[in-house]
Design an enzyme around this catalytic site. Sequence first.
Site, short mmCIF file in Angstrom:
data_model
loop_
_atom_site.label_atom_id
_atom_site.label_comp_id
_atom_site.label_asym_id
_atom_site.label_seq_id
_atom_site.Cartn_x
_atom_site.Cartn_y
_atom_site.Cartn_z
N ALA A 1 48.94 60.86 61.93
CA ALA A 1 50.39 60.99 62.77
C ALA A 1 51.41 60.44 62.56
O ALA A 1 52.62 60.96 63.74
CB ALA A 1 49.62 59.59 64.06
N ASP A 2 51.39 60.14 61.80
CA ASP A 2 52.97 59.84 61.46
C ASP A 2 52.94 59.60 60.01
O ASP A 2 53.11 59.15 58.93
CB ASP A 2 53.51 58.57 62.19
CG ASP A 2 54.85 57.81 61.12
OD1 ASP A 2 55.15 58.40 61.52
OD2 ASP A 2 55.02 56.48 61.22
N LEU A 3 53.10 60.86 59.24
CA LEU A 3 53.35 61.27 57.77
C LEU A 3 54.66 61.39 57.08
O LEU A 3 55.27 61.67 57.68
CB LEU A 3 52.91 62.53 57.38
CG LEU A 3 52.57 62.79 56.14
CD1 LEU A 3 51.45 61.91 55.57
CD2 LEU A 3 51.65 64.41 56.30
#
Length: 255
Positions: free
Chosen positions: A171-173
Amino acid sequence: MAVGPEIRIQEFAGGAMLYDSSRAGNAAPGWLDASWWAARGAVHAAGEGRGAAVMIEADGRSLVLRHYRRGGLMARLVADRYWWRAAERTRSFREWHLLYHMHRAGLPVPMPIAAGYRRRGGTYTADLLVKRIPGARSLAAAIRVASVPLGTWMAIGRCLRHFHARGICHADLNAHNILLGEAEDDIWVIDFDRGSLRSPGWWSDANLVRLQRSLLKVTAAVGAERFSAADWQMLLDSYLATAIELRQIPALQNG
């Protein structure tokens, strides 16, 4: 997704913890409390990000304890509380289960130890305990020091494709959630809060775009030469080449 018989849930006043009894047979609620570790002199440092992770050295083990905190504008109103829906839908339990299955599949993620929540009325707080990856530093930290070798960019592209081939959406690479080990091709991915399993789609491209934005933001403060067009192209070329190799790799499945 099914789990093995070693997975236990221990309830306590106001909450519960989920843990792997094969790795934490003596687990107790205090394991998910930074002050509990601090009282024993086991807290050694804080990690990157929003200041929510602490590094723990205890009984010959290196661990990382992360307290879930909100980001963005919402954090100004409610720093670390989330709406309660069900135990299995808490941020910590969901991430623990995803880590458990990724680790069993041989993906380079931290080994999950325990996860827990503490409920108060219609809200809860959450914590996650994982094994620390020795000798690793974030891609962001590496870029601030020097240019990253092309071989490492190649390894990052290959690594990310392994996750996407199994339907794992981060979700937050970003540059803080990719860790570099001591070897050039030693790559790890961390912080799967709100991560999910998905069918093939454009989300994998969006993951890469998010990472590129993060890298540009990091390098803006240290010089564009630390992250060049050639670096990004090497990552993409490796990602695409690995995609061809992994056509027959089955995705992880919900259920």
